[in-house]
Design an enzyme around this catalytic site. Structure first.
Site, mmCIF file in Angstrom:
data_model
loop_
_atom_site.group_PDB
_atom_site.id
_atom_site.type_symbol
_atom_site.label_atom_id
_atom_site.label_comp_id
_atom_site.label_asym_id
_atom_site.label_seq_id
_atom_site.Cartn_x
_atom_site.Cartn_y
_atom_site.Cartn_z
ATOM 1 N N SER A 168 0.789 -1.238 0.000
ATOM 2 C CA SER A 168 0.000 0.000 0.000
ATOM 3 C C SER A 168 0.819 1.285 0.000
ATOM 4 C CB SER A 168 -0.960 0.011 1.189
ATOM 5 O OG SER A 168 -2.094 -0.781 0.911
ATOM 6 N N LYS A 188 0.364 3.851 -2.770
ATOM 7 C CA LYS A 188 -0.665 4.895 -2.758
ATOM 8 C C LYS A 188 -0.038 6.295 -2.718
ATOM 9 C CE LYS A 188 -4.478 2.279 -0.611
ATOM 10 N NZ LYS A 188 -3.907 0.956 -0.368
ATOM 11 N N SER A 239 -5.806 3.940 4.244
ATOM 12 C CA SER A 239 -5.363 2.996 3.218
ATOM 13 C C SER A 239 -6.564 2.527 2.400
ATOM 14 C CB SER A 239 -4.642 1.795 3.842
ATOM 15 O OG SER A 239 -3.867 1.113 2.876
#
Length: 495
Positions: free
Chosen positions: A158, A161, A329
């Site tokens: 993640s 991102k 997230s």
């Protein structure tokens, strides 16, 4: 089998939200007095802990500024309406996050040799697995203070991102809003709900759209309408390569509440198999409540080319969507922002087009993309690759006073021990607890992959950007603790 990802905390991402939630559950004024007192004490502690965590917009996230502006200021800036018999409210606390002026060189940069000495035993921790790559950069100068495989492509999970939202902000600007519209055919017989790609569309927004559309239908003197829905803004497969997964709904241009079938707003959840169809059916129900006769069932179809728009709903500004993406997230918003970037760059709004568009925008920002593969916007795809240097360069760009449009990349990062996916970390009594509130970082977790990338103020008062990417771990909790220790070491002895 679906890959596990970090499960964001359900704790509100700002202290005012926590106070509001507690207030709504009070059982008498005595409870509220305790809550108010605890909140003030907590803010005082938080202020001391994160005073140097800038550079943020005068210490506030966009979402917090909006909440403060909309709040009833009776009895204090952020304390809400005072209850009968309750004590006078305490003075409002100062901004939790103090601003850091990155244009001022407060002292000499940290000695890279001493940093290597401090990090060497920590980065060799077996809990991190079989491969670790790292980069630490002084954001004021762009100089790398520490590197270990800094240009080695690794699975980012993640932490990708950070790249997704930076590209979106660069391509679209922080004030961009995603529009969902309703169009009425020239013969006044068909209404079309047109998805713009806003995964945060709510039932309340549908109700408002229906009310506006009903007025247009009434003005046109239509006796009844058919309802269609248009998802053509996005192309390609709706399913992420990982397949059906509670961490991500089908990626479509039309959905309500990220296709969630429960009352959650973050983390894994049961998702709709047909979020666009569900949104259209919910809209039809709202139209009927607004007095519109809807014939038949909603069907998917493109809006007629000359059909005028009779209702529009805009999402929150991109800056706020970016903050929500990073703090929680949020995979659904991340994939949506990747497609919005694709649309802005003239690419196809699918996984492949988003990959090309994000990569192009990163190159525009002069970010090192060699070896990078932006497989998706969320980091759920294990085929994705970025380098630690790519992430730290992006964070340095976001800290650049000449690039204020990228600042939400920093303000959205979870705060250690306080918000989002870091809310339950840095609180276990280990040697990392001194860094609580002083580190802002995006987490990343897949099976055997753990990552942490963000910012910290070092003992010299300089803002550092860091990225630690690890692979081959067997116990996720132990790997996370080792990453936390690495980041805490950047705050100085005892940090």
């Amino acid at each position: 089998m679906a890959e596990p990802v970090e499960e964001p905390s359900n704790r509100p991402s700002d202290p005012w939200g926590r106070i509001k939630n507690l207030k709504s559950k009070r059982n008498g004024s005595n409870t509220w007095q305790v809550v108010a007192g605890s909140a003030v004490l907590g803010l005082v502690v938080a202020t001391g802990a994160v005073l140097a965590a800038g550079p943020w917009d005068n210490g506030q996230r966009k979402a917090e500024r909006q909440l403060a502006a909309a709040a009833d200021r009776t009895g204090g800036a952020h304390h809400g309406r005072r209850l009968p018999g309750a004590p006078e409210p305490a003075p409002s606390a100062p901004a939790v996050l103090g601003a850091l002026d990155t244009t001022v060189t407060r002292s000499a940069p940290q000695d890279p040799a001493s940093l290597r000495t401090a990090l060497a035993p920590l980065i060799a921790a077996p809990e991190l697995g079989t491969e670790v790559a790292a980069s630490v950069v002084d954001t004021a100068t762009g100089k790398q203070l520490y590197g270990r495989g800094a240009t080695s492509p690794m699975t980012p999970a993640s932490t990708v991102k950070i790249a997704t939202v930076a590209a979106a902000l660069s391509a679209l600007g922080p004030d961009h809003r995603i529009a969902t519209t309703v169009r009425l055919s020239e013969d006044h017989r068909t209404l079309t709900l047109v998805g713009g790609g806003d995964p945060t569309l709510t039932p309340a927004a549908l109700k408002s759209l229906a009310a506006s559309a009903a007025r247009a239908v009434e003005k046109a003197d239509a006796t009844g309408v058919r309802l269609t829905y248009d998802t053509s803004r996005y192309t390609g497969p709706e399913r992420h390569p990982i397949g059906k997964n509670p961490n991500l709904a089908p990626v479509t241009a039309l959905m309500v509440d990220e296709g969630r079938l429960d009352d959650t707003d973050r983390g894994p959840a049961t998702r709709s198999e047909d979020p666009a169809g569900d949104a259209a059916r919910a809209f039809a129900a709202q139209l009927k409540k607004a007095g519109v006769k809807v014939t038949g069932v909603p069907r998917e179809a493109r809006a007629p080319g000359k059909a005028p728009t009779v209702a529009t709903h805009h999402s929150a500004p991109l800056a706020a969507l970016v903050e929500r993406t990073l703090t929680n997230s949020d995979n659904d918003i991340a994939e949506a922002l990747a497609r919005q970037t694709a649309l802005a760059k003239g690419e196809s709004a699918d996984f492949a087009g988003a990959r090309r568009a994000v990569t192009t925008e990163l190159k525009k920002l002069k970010v090192p993309t060699a070896g990078a593969r932006l497989a998706d916007g969320s980091g759920l795809d294990r085929e994705g690759r970025v380098t630690p240097a790519l992430l730290t360069t992006l964070l340095a760009r976001a800290a650049d006073p000449e690039r204020p449009g990228l600042r939400p990349v920093l303000t959205g990062l979870p705060v250690a021990g306080f918000t989002g996916t870091l809310s339950t970390r840095y609180q276990d009594g280990t040697d990392t607890t001194g860094a609580t509130g002083r580190i802002r970082a995006k987490t990343g977790t897949l099976s055997g992959v753990n990552a942490l990338s963000g910012t910290v103020v070092d003992p010299q008062g300089r803002l550092l950007a860091f990225a630690f990417l690890a692979a081959g771990s067997t116990v996720p909790a132990d790997a996370e603790a080792a990453l936390d220790t690495l980041a805490a070491a950047l705050t100085g002895p005892g940090g």
